[in-house]
Design a protein around this motif. Structure first.
Motif: not given
Length: 96
Positions: A74-85
């Motif tokens: 979940v932490e990895t998914a949040v970091v990837v989402r933040n980078k995409v945003v």
């Protein structure tokens, strides 16, 4: 009416929308789909482990390990989402 514009209009209406997956190009879709399926599998495994721990069928150590893997996913998914945003916002800031 120009025949070329009629042909272009017909091709446009029969074309596949850009948001749909291209079935002929499944190779790159598999590469992108794999992390998402791994993420879903991790969450599913953790949920099954938690349910079996509630009824006393799972080892507590295995439950803690599954929950730690889920937390990391979940932490990895949040970091990837933040980078995409961030990348999207950077593109929006570019002058046209």
């Amino acid at each position: 009416m120009d025949i070329r514009s009629l042909s272009a209009a017909q091709n446009y209406t029969s074309a596949r929308p850009a948001t749909l997956a291209n079935p002929d190009h499944a190779g790159s879709a598999k590469g992108l789909r794999a992390p998402f399926t791994d993420f879903a599998d991790t969450l599913r495994h953790s949920e099954q482990m938690a349910q079996s721990a509630m009824v006393g069928q799972a080892d507590p150590h295995a439950l803690v390990q599954a929950l730690a893997q889920t937390e990391l996913a979940v932490e990895t998914a949040v970091v990837v989402r933040n980078k995409v945003v961030e990348a999207y916002q950077e593109v929006l800031r570019m002058p046209v």
